[in-house]
Motif scaffolding. Structure first.
Motif, PDB file in Angstrom:
ATOM      1  N   GLU A  92     -22.036  73.840 -61.211  1.00 32.88           N
ATOM      2  CA  GLU A  92     -23.235  74.394 -60.572  1.00 32.88           C
ATOM      3  C   GLU A  92     -23.793  73.428 -59.533  1.00 32.88           C
ATOM      4  O   GLU A  92     -24.222  73.849 -58.457  1.00 32.88           O
ATOM      5  CB  GLU A  92     -24.317  74.678 -61.611  1.00 32.88           C
ATOM      6  CG  GLU A  92     -24.213  76.019 -62.248  1.00 32.88           C
ATOM      7  CD  GLU A  92     -25.480  76.367 -63.004  1.00 32.88           C
ATOM      8  OE1 GLU A  92     -26.073  77.401 -62.671  1.00 32.88           O
ATOM      9  OE2 GLU A  92     -25.856  75.605 -63.914  1.00 32.88           O
ATOM     10  N   LYS A  93     -23.782  72.140 -59.842  1.00 37.67           N
ATOM     11  CA  LYS A  93     -24.281  71.143 -58.885  1.00 37.67           C
ATOM     12  C   LYS A  93     -23.422  71.125 -57.620  1.00 37.67           C
ATOM     13  O   LYS A  93     -23.941  70.949 -56.521  1.00 37.67           O
ATOM     14  CB  LYS A  93     -24.332  69.767 -59.537  1.00 37.67           C
ATOM     15  CG  LYS A  93     -25.466  69.658 -60.540  1.00 37.67           C
ATOM     16  CD  LYS A  93     -25.494  68.319 -61.226  1.00 37.67           C
ATOM     17  CE  LYS A  93     -26.592  68.334 -62.279  1.00 37.67           C
ATOM     18  NZ  LYS A  93     -26.603  67.180 -63.114  1.00 37.67           N
ATOM     19  N   ARG A  94     -22.117  71.318 -57.767  1.00 40.33           N
ATOM     20  CA  ARG A  94     -21.247  71.393 -56.581  1.00 40.33           C
ATOM     21  C   ARG A  94     -21.616  72.601 -55.726  1.00 40.33           C
ATOM     22  O   ARG A  94     -21.641  72.518 -54.506  1.00 40.33           O
ATOM     23  CB  ARG A  94     -19.777  71.487 -56.990  1.00 40.33           C
ATOM     24  CG  ARG A  94     -19.195  70.210 -57.526  1.00 40.33           C
ATOM     25  CD  ARG A  94     -17.696  70.374 -57.723  1.00 40.33           C
ATOM     26  NE  ARG A  94     -17.122  69.240 -58.403  1.00 40.33           N
ATOM     27  CZ  ARG A  94     -15.826  69.136 -58.669  1.00 40.33           C
ATOM     28  NH1 ARG A  94     -14.988  70.106 -58.328  1.00 40.33           N
ATOM     29  NH2 ARG A  94     -15.366  68.076 -59.286  1.00 40.33           N
ATOM     30  N   ILE A  95     -21.887  73.719 -56.378  1.00 40.25           N
ATOM     31  CA  ILE A  95     -22.279  74.925 -55.639  1.00 40.25           C
ATOM     32  C   ILE A  95     -23.596  74.681 -54.913  1.00 40.25           C
ATOM     33  O   ILE A  95     -23.739  75.009 -53.730  1.00 40.25           O
ATOM     34  CB  ILE A  95     -22.390  76.142 -56.579  1.00 40.25           C
ATOM     35  CG1 ILE A  95     -21.022  76.498 -57.144  1.00 40.25           C
ATOM     36  CG2 ILE A  95     -22.981  77.343 -55.836  1.00 40.25           C
ATOM     37  CD1 ILE A  95     -21.082  77.458 -58.319  1.00 40.25           C
ATOM     38  N   ASP A  96     -24.566  74.079 -55.606  1.00 39.96           N
ATOM     39  CA  ASP A  96     -25.860  73.785 -54.990  1.00 39.96           C
ATOM     40  C   ASP A  96     -25.688  72.863 -53.780  1.00 39.96           C
ATOM     41  O   ASP A  96     -26.353  73.044 -52.759  1.00 39.96           O
ATOM     42  CB  ASP A  96     -26.806  73.127 -55.996  1.00 39.96           C
ATOM     43  CG  ASP A  96     -27.274  74.082 -57.072  1.00 39.96           C
ATOM     44  OD1 ASP A  96     -27.187  75.315 -56.873  1.00 39.96           O
ATOM     45  OD2 ASP A  96     -27.714  73.599 -58.132  1.00 39.96           O
ATOM     46  N   ARG A  97     -24.807  71.896 -53.899  1.00 41.56           N
ATOM     47  CA  ARG A  97     -24.572  70.954 -52.805  1.00 41.56           C
ATOM     48  C   ARG A  97     -23.953  71.654 -51.599  1.00 41.56           C
ATOM     49  O   ARG A  97     -24.346  71.422 -50.462  1.00 41.56           O
ATOM     50  CB  ARG A  97     -23.653  69.833 -53.288  1.00 41.56           C
ATOM     51  CG  ARG A  97     -23.322  68.793 -52.224  1.00 41.56           C
ATOM     52  CD  ARG A  97     -22.169  67.908 -52.614  1.00 41.56           C
ATOM     53  NE  ARG A  97     -20.948  68.725 -52.636  1.00 41.56           N
ATOM     54  CZ  ARG A  97     -19.919  68.513 -53.439  1.00 41.56           C
ATOM     55  NH1 ARG A  97     -19.933  67.545 -54.309  1.00 41.56           N
ATOM     56  NH2 ARG A  97     -18.858  69.285 -53.384  1.00 41.56           N
ATOM     57  N   ASP A  98     -22.973  72.528 -51.879  1.00 49.16           N
ATOM     58  CA  ASP A  98     -22.220  73.148 -50.791  1.00 49.16           C
ATOM     59  C   ASP A  98     -22.851  74.426 -50.253  1.00 49.16           C
ATOM     60  O   ASP A  98     -22.516  74.867 -49.159  1.00 49.16           O
ATOM     61  CB  ASP A  98     -20.791  73.447 -51.260  1.00 49.16           C
ATOM     62  CG  ASP A  98     -20.031  72.165 -51.605  1.00 49.16           C
ATOM     63  OD1 ASP A  98     -20.426  71.085 -51.114  1.00 49.16           O
ATOM     64  OD2 ASP A  98     -19.053  72.255 -52.360  1.00 49.16           O
ATOM     65  N   THR A  99     -23.741  75.054 -51.019  1.00 43.00           N
ATOM     66  CA  THR A  99     -24.396  76.295 -50.606  1.00 43.00           C
ATOM     67  C   THR A  99     -25.886  76.183 -50.900  1.00 43.00           C
ATOM     68  O   THR A  99     -26.405  76.875 -51.768  1.00 43.00           O
ATOM     69  CB  THR A  99     -23.789  77.504 -51.352  1.00 43.00           C
ATOM     70  OG1 THR A  99     -22.377  77.408 -51.356  1.00 43.00           O
ATOM     71  CG2 THR A  99     -24.204  78.810 -50.706  1.00 43.00           C
ATOM     72  N   PRO A 100     -26.595  75.305 -50.172  1.00 39.10           N
ATOM     73  CA  PRO A 100     -28.022  75.163 -50.445  1.00 39.10           C
ATOM     74  C   PRO A 100     -28.784  76.430 -50.052  1.00 39.10           C
ATOM     75  O   PRO A 100     -28.392  77.147 -49.142  1.00 39.10           O
ATOM     76  CB  PRO A 100     -28.435  73.970 -49.576  1.00 39.10           C
ATOM     77  CG  PRO A 100     -27.430  73.921 -48.491  1.00 39.10           C
ATOM     78  CD  PRO A 100     -26.144  74.464 -49.075  1.00 39.10           C
ATOM     79  N   ASN A 101     -29.838  76.698 -50.762  1.00 35.77           N
ATOM     80  CA  ASN A 101     -30.734  77.830 -50.468  1.00 35.77           C
ATOM     81  C   ASN A 101     -30.047  79.188 -50.540  1.00 35.77           C
ATOM     82  O   ASN A 101     -30.446  80.118 -49.844  1.00 35.77           O
ATOM     83  CB  ASN A 101     -31.395  77.650 -49.099  1.00 35.77           C
ATOM     84  CG  ASN A 101     -32.145  76.349 -49.009  1.00 35.77           C
ATOM     85  OD1 ASN A 101     -32.835  75.959 -49.950  1.00 35.77           O
ATOM     86  ND2 ASN A 101     -31.996  75.658 -47.895  1.00 35.77           N
ATOM     87  N   ALA A 102     -29.000  79.307 -51.351  1.00 32.30           N
ATOM     88  CA  ALA A 102     -28.347  80.613 -51.513  1.00 32.30           C
ATOM     89  C   ALA A 102     -29.315  81.520 -52.259  1.00 32.30           C
ATOM     90  O   ALA A 102     -29.683  81.236 -53.390  1.00 32.30           O
ATOM     91  CB  ALA A 102     -27.036  80.460 -52.272  1.00 32.30           C
TER      92      ALA A 102
END
Length: 144
Positions: free
Chosen positions: A46-56
Protein backbone atom coordinates in the motif's frame (compact mmCIF):
# COMPACT_ATOMS: atom_id res chain seq x y z
CA UNK A 1 -9.72 -25.02 17.26
CA UNK A 2 -7.42 -23.99 14.40
CA UNK A 3 -7.76 -20.71 12.53
CA UNK A 4 -9.03 -22.65 9.53
CA UNK A 5 -11.68 -24.37 11.67
CA UNK A 6 -12.76 -20.99 13.08
CA UNK A 7 -12.91 -19.51 9.57
CA UNK A 8 -15.08 -22.36 8.32
CA UNK A 9 -17.34 -22.06 11.37
CA UNK A 10 -17.75 -18.32 10.69
CA UNK A 11 -18.60 -19.00 7.03
CA UNK A 12 -21.10 -21.76 7.88
CA UNK A 13 -22.82 -19.58 10.45
CA UNK A 14 -23.02 -16.46 8.29
CA UNK A 15 -20.65 -14.38 10.40
CA UNK A 16 -18.57 -11.62 8.82
CA UNK A 17 -15.34 -12.93 7.30
CA UNK A 18 -12.61 -10.55 6.20
CA UNK A 19 -11.37 -11.61 2.74
CA UNK A 20 -7.78 -10.66 3.49
CA UNK A 21 -7.62 -12.80 6.63
CA UNK A 22 -9.47 -15.68 4.97
CA UNK A 23 -7.08 -15.67 1.99
CA UNK A 24 -4.09 -15.74 4.33
CA UNK A 25 -5.53 -18.62 6.37
CA UNK A 26 -6.23 -20.58 3.19
CA UNK A 27 -2.64 -19.77 2.12
CA UNK A 28 -1.41 -21.74 5.09
CA UNK A 29 -0.96 -19.02 7.71
CA UNK A 30 -1.55 -21.05 10.88
CA UNK A 31 -1.21 -18.41 13.60
CA UNK A 32 -2.38 -14.87 14.30
CA UNK A 33 1.29 -13.81 14.37
CA UNK A 34 1.90 -15.07 10.83
CA UNK A 35 -1.30 -13.40 9.63
CA UNK A 36 -0.12 -10.13 11.21
CA UNK A 37 3.24 -10.52 9.47
CA UNK A 38 1.58 -10.86 6.07
CA UNK A 39 -0.84 -8.02 6.73
CA UNK A 40 2.23 -5.88 7.42
CA UNK A 41 3.55 -6.94 3.99
CA UNK A 42 0.27 -5.78 2.44
CA UNK A 43 0.82 -2.47 4.27
CA UNK A 44 4.20 -2.19 2.51
CA UNK A 45 2.55 -2.68 -0.88
CA UNK A 46 0.00 0.00 0.00
CA UNK A 47 2.85 2.40 0.79
CA UNK A 48 4.33 1.75 -2.66
CA UNK A 49 0.97 2.58 -4.24
CA UNK A 50 0.71 5.77 -2.16
CA UNK A 51 4.22 6.76 -3.23
CA UNK A 52 3.63 6.10 -6.92
CA UNK A 53 0.00 7.30 -7.14
CA UNK A 54 -0.40 10.19 -4.70
CA UNK A 55 -3.86 11.70 -4.27
CA UNK A 56 -5.62 8.85 -6.08
CA UNK A 57 -9.26 9.62 -5.46
CA UNK A 58 -11.41 8.00 -8.11
CA UNK A 59 -11.81 4.23 -8.36
CA UNK A 60 -10.08 4.33 -11.76
CA UNK A 61 -7.06 6.16 -10.27
CA UNK A 62 -6.90 3.73 -7.36
CA UNK A 63 -7.10 0.58 -9.48
CA UNK A 64 -4.62 2.07 -11.99
CA UNK A 65 -2.18 2.59 -9.11
CA UNK A 66 -2.63 -1.02 -8.05
CA UNK A 67 -2.21 -2.23 -11.65
CA UNK A 68 0.96 -0.16 -12.10
CA UNK A 69 2.42 -1.75 -8.98
CA UNK A 70 2.07 -5.21 -10.52
CA UNK A 71 2.61 -4.56 -14.24
CA UNK A 72 5.83 -6.28 -15.23
CA UNK A 73 5.88 -5.76 -18.98
CA UNK A 74 6.36 -8.75 -21.19
CA UNK A 75 7.40 -11.21 -18.51
CA UNK A 76 6.25 -14.70 -19.50
CA UNK A 77 3.08 -15.89 -17.84
CA UNK A 78 3.96 -18.12 -14.90
CA UNK A 79 2.12 -21.39 -15.11
CA UNK A 80 1.83 -22.40 -11.51
CA UNK A 81 -0.88 -24.16 -9.59
CA UNK A 82 -0.05 -22.22 -6.43
CA UNK A 83 -2.73 -19.75 -5.46
CA UNK A 84 -1.42 -18.67 -2.06
CA UNK A 85 -1.67 -15.01 -1.20
CA UNK A 86 1.33 -15.35 1.12
CA UNK A 87 3.56 -16.60 -1.73
CA UNK A 88 2.40 -13.73 -3.94
CA UNK A 89 3.25 -11.18 -1.26
CA UNK A 90 6.70 -12.66 -0.74
CA UNK A 91 7.37 -12.66 -4.49
CA UNK A 92 6.21 -9.08 -5.02
CA UNK A 93 8.21 -7.71 -2.10
CA UNK A 94 11.28 -9.52 -3.49
CA UNK A 95 10.58 -7.85 -6.87
CA UNK A 96 10.03 -11.22 -8.53
CA UNK A 97 7.16 -12.10 -10.89
CA UNK A 98 4.11 -12.73 -8.75
CA UNK A 99 2.44 -15.61 -10.51
CA UNK A 100 -0.79 -16.38 -12.26
CA UNK A 101 -4.12 -14.59 -12.69
CA UNK A 102 -5.63 -16.11 -9.53
CA UNK A 103 -2.78 -14.87 -7.34
CA UNK A 104 -2.78 -11.43 -8.95
CA UNK A 105 -6.55 -11.18 -8.63
CA UNK A 106 -6.29 -12.02 -4.91
CA UNK A 107 -3.67 -9.30 -4.43
CA UNK A 108 -5.55 -6.71 -6.50
CA UNK A 109 -8.79 -7.48 -4.64
CA UNK A 110 -7.10 -7.29 -1.24
CA UNK A 111 -5.57 -3.89 -2.02
CA UNK A 112 -8.75 -2.60 -3.70
CA UNK A 113 -10.91 -3.63 -0.74
CA UNK A 114 -8.49 -1.86 1.62
CA UNK A 115 -9.10 1.27 -0.47
CA UNK A 116 -12.85 0.92 -0.11
CA UNK A 117 -13.54 -0.21 -3.66
CA UNK A 118 -16.32 -2.65 -4.49
CA UNK A 119 -14.74 -5.57 -6.31
CA UNK A 120 -16.12 -8.68 -8.01
CA UNK A 121 -14.15 -11.67 -9.24
CA UNK A 122 -14.80 -12.75 -12.80
CA UNK A 123 -14.15 -16.48 -12.76
CA UNK A 124 -13.91 -18.26 -16.10
CA UNK A 125 -12.91 -21.87 -16.84
CA UNK A 126 -9.19 -21.06 -17.22
CA UNK A 127 -8.88 -17.49 -15.98
CA UNK A 128 -9.70 -15.09 -13.17
CA UNK A 129 -10.04 -11.32 -13.59
CA UNK A 130 -11.66 -8.54 -11.58
CA UNK A 131 -14.37 -5.95 -11.97
CA UNK A 132 -14.40 -2.78 -9.92
CA UNK A 133 -17.91 -1.42 -9.49
CA UNK A 134 -17.84 2.29 -10.19
CA UNK A 135 -21.37 3.65 -10.21
CA UNK A 136 -23.05 2.59 -13.42
CA UNK A 137 -19.79 1.97 -15.27
CA UNK A 138 -17.76 -1.05 -14.16
CA UNK A 139 -13.99 -1.19 -14.64
CA UNK A 140 -12.77 -4.59 -15.78
CA UNK A 141 -9.24 -5.48 -14.72
CA UNK A 142 -7.16 -8.03 -16.62
CA UNK A 143 -4.80 -9.68 -14.14
CA UNK A 144 -2.62 -11.83 -16.37
Amino acid sequence: MTLEDKLMDDVRNGRHVELETAALIVSGCKTEEIISKYKAKIDLLEKRIDRDTPNAGSPLQVITGIHNLFWQGEIPYLKTQKFELSDALDAKLADKPVGNCAILSALYATLALRRGLKVQALVMPNHVALRVLNGTRPIDIETT
